[in-house]
Design a protein around this motif. Sequence first.
Motif, PDB file in Angstrom:
ATOM      1  N   ASP A 245      29.982  46.467   4.455  1.00  0.00           N
ATOM      2  CA  ASP A 245      30.362  46.946   5.610  1.00  0.00           C
ATOM      3  C   ASP A 245      31.018  47.933   5.554  1.00  0.00           C
ATOM      4  OD1 ASP A 245      29.269  45.237   7.297  1.00  0.00           O
ATOM      5  OD2 ASP A 245      30.818  43.870   6.787  1.00  0.00           O
ATOM      6  N   TRP A 246      31.731  49.009   6.450  1.00  0.00           N
ATOM      7  CA  TRP A 246      32.597  50.229   5.683  1.00  0.00           C
ATOM      8  C   TRP A 246      33.758  49.569   5.822  1.00  0.00           C
ATOM      9  CZ3 TRP A 246      36.632  53.610   9.167  1.00  0.00           C
ATOM     10  CH2 TRP A 246      36.827  55.044   7.890  1.00  0.00           C
ATOM     11  N   THR A 314      24.323  46.352   8.875  1.00  0.00           N
ATOM     12  CA  THR A 314      26.254  46.670   8.302  1.00  0.00           C
ATOM     13  C   THR A 314      26.156  45.741   9.289  1.00  0.00           C
ATOM     14  OG1 THR A 314      27.271  48.144   7.932  1.00  0.00           O
ATOM     15  CG2 THR A 314      26.149  48.829   8.905  1.00  0.00           C
ATOM     16  N   THR A 317      33.650  46.357  10.501  1.00  0.00           N
ATOM     17  CA  THR A 317      34.514  47.374   9.067  1.00  0.00           C
ATOM     18  C   THR A 317      35.721  46.601   8.773  1.00  0.00           C
ATOM     19  OG1 THR A 317      34.056  49.477  10.579  1.00  0.00           O
ATOM     20  CG2 THR A 317      36.009  49.489   9.584  1.00  0.00           C
ATOM     21  N   SER A 363      29.707  53.828   7.640  1.00  0.00           N
ATOM     22  CA  SER A 363      28.894  53.724   6.652  1.00  0.00           C
ATOM     23  C   SER A 363      28.113  54.201   6.128  1.00  0.00           C
ATOM     24  CB  SER A 363      28.804  52.366   6.697  1.00  0.00           C
ATOM     25  OG  SER A 363      28.410  52.174   8.247  1.00  0.00           O
ATOM     26  N   GLN A 366      29.605  56.599   3.661  1.00  0.00           N
ATOM     27  CA  GLN A 366      30.393  56.093   1.962  1.00  0.00           C
ATOM     28  C   GLN A 366      29.485  55.591   1.744  1.00  0.00           C
ATOM     29  OE1 GLN A 366      32.977  51.998   2.975  1.00  0.00           O
ATOM     30  NE2 GLN A 366      30.740  51.451   2.359  1.00  0.00           N
ATOM     31  N   SER A 367      27.700  55.327   1.693  1.00  0.00           N
ATOM     32  CA  SER A 367      26.811  55.116   0.717  1.00  0.00           C
ATOM     33  C   SER A 367      26.282  55.957   0.449  1.00  0.00           C
ATOM     34  CB  SER A 367      25.740  53.742   1.711  1.00  0.00           C
ATOM     35  OG  SER A 367      26.143  53.004   1.813  1.00  0.00           O
TER      36      SER A 367
END
Length: 507
Positions: A245-246, A314, A317, A363, A366-367
């Motif tokens: 998750d974020w 996902t 958050t 996300s 982020q990844s």
Amino acid sequence: MTSGEVAKKLPKDFVWGFATASFQIEGSTNVDGRGKSIWDDFSKQPGKTMDGRDGDVATDSYRLWKEDIALLSQYGVKSYRFSLSWSRIIPLGGRNDPVNPKGIAFYSRFIDTLLENGIIPFVTLHHWDLPQALHDRYGGWLNKDEIVQDYVRYARICFEAFGDRVKYWLTVNEPWCISILGYGRGVFAPGRSSDRERSPTGDSSTEPWVVGHSVILSHAYAVRLYREEFKAAQGGQIGITLNGDWAMPYDDSPQNVEAAQHALDVAIGWFADPIYLGYYPDYMKQILGERLPGFTPEELAVVKGSSDFYGMNTYTTNLCRAGGDDEFKGFVEYTFVRPDGTQLGTQAHCSWLQDYPQGFRHSFLQSSLRCAYLNFSVTENGFAVKDEHSKPIEEALQDNDRVNYFKGITAALKAAVLEDGVDVRAYFPWSFVDNFEWADGYITRFGVTYVDYETQRRYPKESAKFLVKWFGENIEAGDTKSQQEKAPQNGPSVVLERPSIIQGVEV
Ligand code: PNW
């Protein structure tokens, strides 16, 4: 960053559908030669599931599979993500154990029927239902040398039996959950933990890291096998799916910004970094020292680059704050309460999930920043409406919180693809139907289709209707069907009748 809808559509070959997993839906646990999985007996032990119920019947999908496919077809999905039960295919699981022809025949017919209905099979080889015999024989995932060989042989049997028709493979679902929830917290099968009130055996300080290591290697060696012996002829893609998750810093203090990074190192980097970059995160080495197993150079060569895509599960958050004593979260505290006291989003039935669609968009970034992932398939994403299990059916079908969740997510998905330029190729809401939600039993409902467990009738919820309409309107015309049209169609043809058990499918 804006989160508003943009006018353009997702590309025509964008794949969408719903997701499930074998143990959560199939039932029929002792028919046609199936061997036990670790969830069979575990779910029957008092106190292991919230409602004391097990997976013996679940949504009865082993018997009702034609009805399930008919409903998927009525929904108009392009694809269906489901998992194979290892112990249906090899009842005792091991590399010298016999293969069960009835298990092969079941999934073969299932795959044929999906293809006949224009639905692309997206197949998970392993979604937590490890054969019990392997756990009893040598400790299952705890024994790297044995499990890697047994898993790879299981994968070979599946590539041989189904690979002519399956072009999307996921090796393993959510290794973090397997390792931490099964061998650390002890809340999932096999339920091992240092907590002696929970489990007579287990060591939460070492076993999760050993298990995670075995899962990575099993995945990687199966991918090597696929690439060396099957890919050229079968032309499919293979990857792993990770939960993550974020992680949003609680505030902009340096220690909380760092905490969010640490949370990610353990939640995602533990698996993503070796697989996409070729090493474990420094922070994990730092907190675990000798407890984190090492790779040999030969192993690392097999692990690095062993996923054709990034399979992402996902849901939410987490606001991250430095501190706490939870090693499994990287010594980071998760909260949904902002510094000003407000909640991040709408609370789901399960404590770990709130609705925060901005996090979904983040996300991907982020990844991507972490490892420059090639491309993404969102293999799970969904919401469990609070107290849905105790509502009358008519009320449960008006699942407004889930509709709102998917409204936010679909807008964020479109923005990620069309505004941020992220290469997302597939999206699978969890789940096609309400089902056995592991330790939550049947209490927590994630389905876009309501299941009345008394009758096994299926009723589409508003969220199913929303998603069907949304994907109908937001993917460019033209289709991906060429893929399955090209695929050889073996085996008996099954004629699907409009099922009588499905109510109100005007979607
Ligand atoms: C995933 N958490 O599990 C699984 O892949 C599914 O089988 C499951 O039904 C679905 O999500 C909904 O729970 C998770 O505690 C279980 O953060 C627990 C967590 C996350 C994912």
